[in-house]
Design a protein around this motif. Structure first.
Motif, PDB file in Angstrom:
ATOM      1  N   ARG A   1       0.829  -1.212   0.000  1.00  0.00           N
ATOM      2  CA  ARG A   1       0.000   0.000   0.000  1.00  0.00           C
ATOM      3  C   ARG A   1       0.860   1.258   0.000  1.00  0.00           C
ATOM      4  O   ARG A   1       0.617   2.195  -0.778  1.00  0.00           O
ATOM      5  N   LEU A   2       1.887   1.285   0.836  1.00  0.00           N
ATOM      6  CA  LEU A   2       2.710   2.487   0.933  1.00  0.00           C
ATOM      7  C   LEU A   2       3.572   2.691  -0.314  1.00  0.00           C
ATOM      8  O   LEU A   2       3.824   3.828  -0.720  1.00  0.00           O
ATOM      9  N   ARG A   3       4.026   1.611  -0.941  1.00  0.00           N
ATOM     10  CA  ARG A   3       4.822   1.778  -2.162  1.00  0.00           C
ATOM     11  C   ARG A   3       3.982   2.412  -3.265  1.00  0.00           C
ATOM     12  O   ARG A   3       4.460   3.287  -3.983  1.00  0.00           O
TER      13      ARG A   3
ATOM     14  N   SER B   1      13.597   8.522  -2.087  1.00  0.00           N
ATOM     15  CA  SER B   1      12.447   7.642  -1.867  1.00  0.00           C
ATOM     16  C   SER B   1      12.555   6.366  -2.700  1.00  0.00           C
ATOM     17  O   SER B   1      12.262   5.263  -2.217  1.00  0.00           O
ATOM     18  N   MET B   2      12.989   6.504  -3.955  1.00  0.00           N
ATOM     19  CA  MET B   2      13.050   5.326  -4.821  1.00  0.00           C
ATOM     20  C   MET B   2      14.079   4.312  -4.358  1.00  0.00           C
ATOM     21  O   MET B   2      13.844   3.100  -4.423  1.00  0.00           O
ATOM     22  N   VAL B   3      15.243   4.769  -3.882  1.00  0.00           N
ATOM     23  CA  VAL B   3      16.248   3.800  -3.458  1.00  0.00           C
ATOM     24  C   VAL B   3      15.912   3.183  -2.104  1.00  0.00           C
ATOM     25  O   VAL B   3      16.453   2.128  -1.762  1.00  0.00           O
ATOM     26  N   HIS B   4      15.028   3.804  -1.334  1.00  0.00           N
ATOM     27  CA  HIS B   4      14.623   3.227  -0.057  1.00  0.00           C
ATOM     28  C   HIS B   4      13.409   2.305  -0.177  1.00  0.00           C
ATOM     29  O   HIS B   4      13.236   1.409   0.655  1.00  0.00           O
ATOM     30  N   TRP B   5      12.574   2.514  -1.190  1.00  0.00           N
ATOM     31  CA  TRP B   5      11.320   1.758  -1.277  1.00  0.00           C
ATOM     32  C   TRP B   5      11.292   0.736  -2.416  1.00  0.00           C
ATOM     33  O   TRP B   5      10.363  -0.059  -2.498  1.00  0.00           O
ATOM     34  N   TRP B   6      12.298   0.765  -3.303  1.00  0.00           N
ATOM     35  CA  TRP B   6      12.366  -0.217  -4.388  1.00  0.00           C
ATOM     36  C   TRP B   6      13.769  -0.807  -4.437  1.00  0.00           C
ATOM     37  O   TRP B   6      14.764  -0.079  -4.367  1.00  0.00           O
TER      38      TRP B   6
ATOM     39  N   GLY C   1      15.359  -0.139 -12.280  1.00  0.00           N
ATOM     40  CA  GLY C   1      15.392   0.303 -13.669  1.00  0.00           C
ATOM     41  C   GLY C   1      13.995   0.587 -14.196  1.00  0.00           C
ATOM     42  O   GLY C   1      13.741   1.613 -14.831  1.00  0.00           O
ATOM     43  N   ARG C   2      13.062  -0.316 -13.903  1.00  0.00           N
ATOM     44  CA  ARG C   2      11.680  -0.133 -14.371  1.00  0.00           C
ATOM     45  C   ARG C   2      11.005   1.019 -13.645  1.00  0.00           C
ATOM     46  O   ARG C   2      10.317   1.832 -14.269  1.00  0.00           O
ATOM     47  N   ILE C   3      11.194   1.087 -12.328  1.00  0.00           N
ATOM     48  CA  ILE C   3      10.468   2.101 -11.562  1.00  0.00           C
ATOM     49  C   ILE C   3      10.975   3.500 -11.893  1.00  0.00           C
ATOM     50  O   ILE C   3      10.189   4.460 -11.996  1.00  0.00           O
TER      51      ILE C   3
ATOM     52  N   ASP D   1       8.597   8.768   4.898  1.00  0.00           N
ATOM     53  CA  ASP D   1      10.063   8.733   4.869  1.00  0.00           C
ATOM     54  C   ASP D   1      10.509   7.308   4.550  1.00  0.00           C
ATOM     55  O   ASP D   1      10.008   6.699   3.614  1.00  0.00           O
ATOM     56  N   THR D   2      11.426   6.740   5.277  1.00  0.00           N
ATOM     57  CA  THR D   2      11.965   5.419   4.984  1.00  0.00           C
ATOM     58  C   THR D   2      10.991   4.314   5.430  1.00  0.00           C
ATOM     59  O   THR D   2      10.095   4.559   6.248  1.00  0.00           O
ATOM     60  N   PRO D   3      11.156   3.084   4.921  1.00  0.00           N
ATOM     61  CA  PRO D   3      10.328   1.974   5.413  1.00  0.00           C
ATOM     62  C   PRO D   3      10.446   1.787   6.925  1.00  0.00           C
ATOM     63  O   PRO D   3       9.445   1.495   7.606  1.00  0.00           O
TER      64      PRO D   3
END
Length: 455
Positions: free
Chosen positions: A25-27, A144-149, A155-157, A210-212
């Motif tokens: 949900r959060l992603r 945000s992208m490097v913490h959540w994916w 690459g896709r995101i 913020d972070t997970p």
């Protein structure tokens, strides 16, 4: 650092049963936040070029307007680098909408205060302030992208998220035409996008996190079981600004190379885009509405182009970002030549060329940002991306503003295209060098990781 930007504290870990649904949900929620939030930054960044014809009608020269426009690029390039370092130690939930709100307030001043466009000096100062606040957009999105994916998803995101550039960049000409229709006021190109940006800033605040770990979740590497070779406990520790610069940015030769490539990529990106309303009206005899549509098509054509580039980078070129970039920049060089050499009276070809250039140029823009994220630890991601942005904006975008205005005034539009095509060709050469060195860089990193592990 201002206390309001302080990172959110870690919360107690959620139960195993709760982790997966909350993560999913959060992603989705955070992706919507960084996508619409960054798109809205373009509402109040790329709207000044739309009023060039009106300001030229008031007596300003293209050289003067190019100088004023360069203020955004100068401020943005410096700010993206500095704010990248700040954002690595800040809460993106506050950082991202704050920059958007402040940028919008500057555009409201330019839209409603007649003195704001009364001189080049005043416009330069206001656009510089706006450009500084604009530097608060990309870094928190990268963080945000490097913490959540995870690494395998990134690459896709990033390629999908990068379409926010085009969505946001295509909106200002539509809002400007709407303002002309409703209010018969060219200044609507300032205040209509600003009101839209303020509304988005409020929405983004409620979407972002913020972070997970600040939400009671495990790190993304643990959740996806996707651990990079150099991942360890130190990967989750916040780094000081000195550590980021001295250990992961300044000694990184490949990061320096793609930063220089970014100069030429941005030169073509903004050289074509920012001056298209003026060039098409003066040389190709377009009306204001047709040149606005060309501007819109340029931006939105970048959406499928970016997605295709991301897919080709991961599959056809097997993760070699340099090879993918060289392929796309070679094609965009050809498209720019056709755009230049097509004589007046063939608007369909000009429109098609604008769409094709937009389709091709945003892939390399995305790849350089992605490559920067991959060349540094995730706690230094904002700074690495800001470093390449510093070169792109202080080099390419400033040249696109100042030099093109001066060349067009003093030597004609042909001299402008000598610069654009030459710069694009140089980018191909440099990206081939990156392509060759990328494999050596990866081998060196692997040897370093093995030596660290055995040491």
């Amino acid at each position: 650092m201002l206390r309001i930007f302080k990172p959110a504290p870690h919360k107690p870990r959620l139960s195993v049963q709760e982790v997966d649904p909350v993560y999913q949900r959060l992603r989705l929620q955070i992706f919507i936040g960084i996508f619409v939030g960054y798109a809205a930054y373009y509402f109040v960044r790329k709207n000044f070029a739309l009023v060039f014809p009106a300001l030229i009608g008031q007596g300003f020269s293209k050289q003067e307007l190019g100088f004023a426009l360069s203020a955004i690029s100068i401020a943005y390039g410096i700010s993206k680098f500095i704010m990248g370092s700040v954002s690595d130690r800040s809460n993106p939930r506050v950082f991202l909408p704050a920059g958007l709100l402040l940028s919008a307030l500057v555009m409201l001043v330019m839209g409603f205060a007649p003195w704001a466009t009364s001189s080049v000096a005043i416009m330069f100062v206001l656009l510089f302030v706006c450009g500084w606040f604009q530097g608060m957009g990309w870094p928190p999105c990268g963080r945000s992208m490097v913490h959540w994916w995870s690494h395998k998803e990134r690459g896709r995101i990033v390629s999908v998220w990068n379409c926010a550039h085009n969505i946001g960049g295509g909106v200002p000409p539509l809002l400007a035409m709407l303002a002309m229709w409703w209010f018969h006021d060219w200044r609507g190109a300032f205040y209509m996008p600003a009101f839209a940006a303020i509304a988005v800033a409020v929405i983004v605040y409620f979407l972002m996190r913020d972070t997970p770990q600040s939400c009671g979740l495990p790190p993304i590497e643990e959740y996806k079981n996707d651990y990079p070779a150099d991942y360890g406990k130190k990967s989750e520790k916040e780094l000081s600004a000195k550590q980021i610069f001295m250990d992961y940015v300044l000694p990184n030769k490949l990061l320096w190379t793609i930063a220089i490539v970014n100069v030429f990529v941005y030169l073509l990106r903004y050289g074509v885009l920012d001056w298209s309303p003026t060039y098409l009206q003066e040389v190709k005899h377009f009306t204001m509405d047709k040149s606005s549509w060309a501007y819109f098509f340029y931006e939105w054509a970048g959406i499928p182009g970016t997605l295709l580039c991301g897919w080709m980078s991961d599959t056809v070129f097997r993760g070699n970002r340099g090879a993918t970039g060289a392929f796309f920049m070679a094609l965009v060089t050809i498209a720019t030549l056709v755009y230049w050499l097509n004589p007046a009276g063939y608007p369909g070809i000009d429109m098609a060329c604008m769409m094709l250039i937009g389709f091709l140029i945003y892939g390399p823009v995305m790849l350089i940002g992605l490559h920067a994220l991959e060349l540094a630890p995730k706690k230094a991601a904002g700074t690495a991306a800001g470093f390449t942005g510093l070169f792109g904006y202080l080099g390419g975008s400033v040249i696109a503003s100042v030099a093109i205005g001066s060349l067009a005034d003093n030597f004609g539009w042909n001299s402008v295209f000598y610069l654009l095509v030459g710069g694009s060709a140089l980018s191909v050469i440099l990206l081939i060098i990156v392509m060759i060195n990328e494999k050596n860089h990866k081998r060196a990193m692997k040897r370093q990781d093995n030596n660290t592990a055995t040491g």
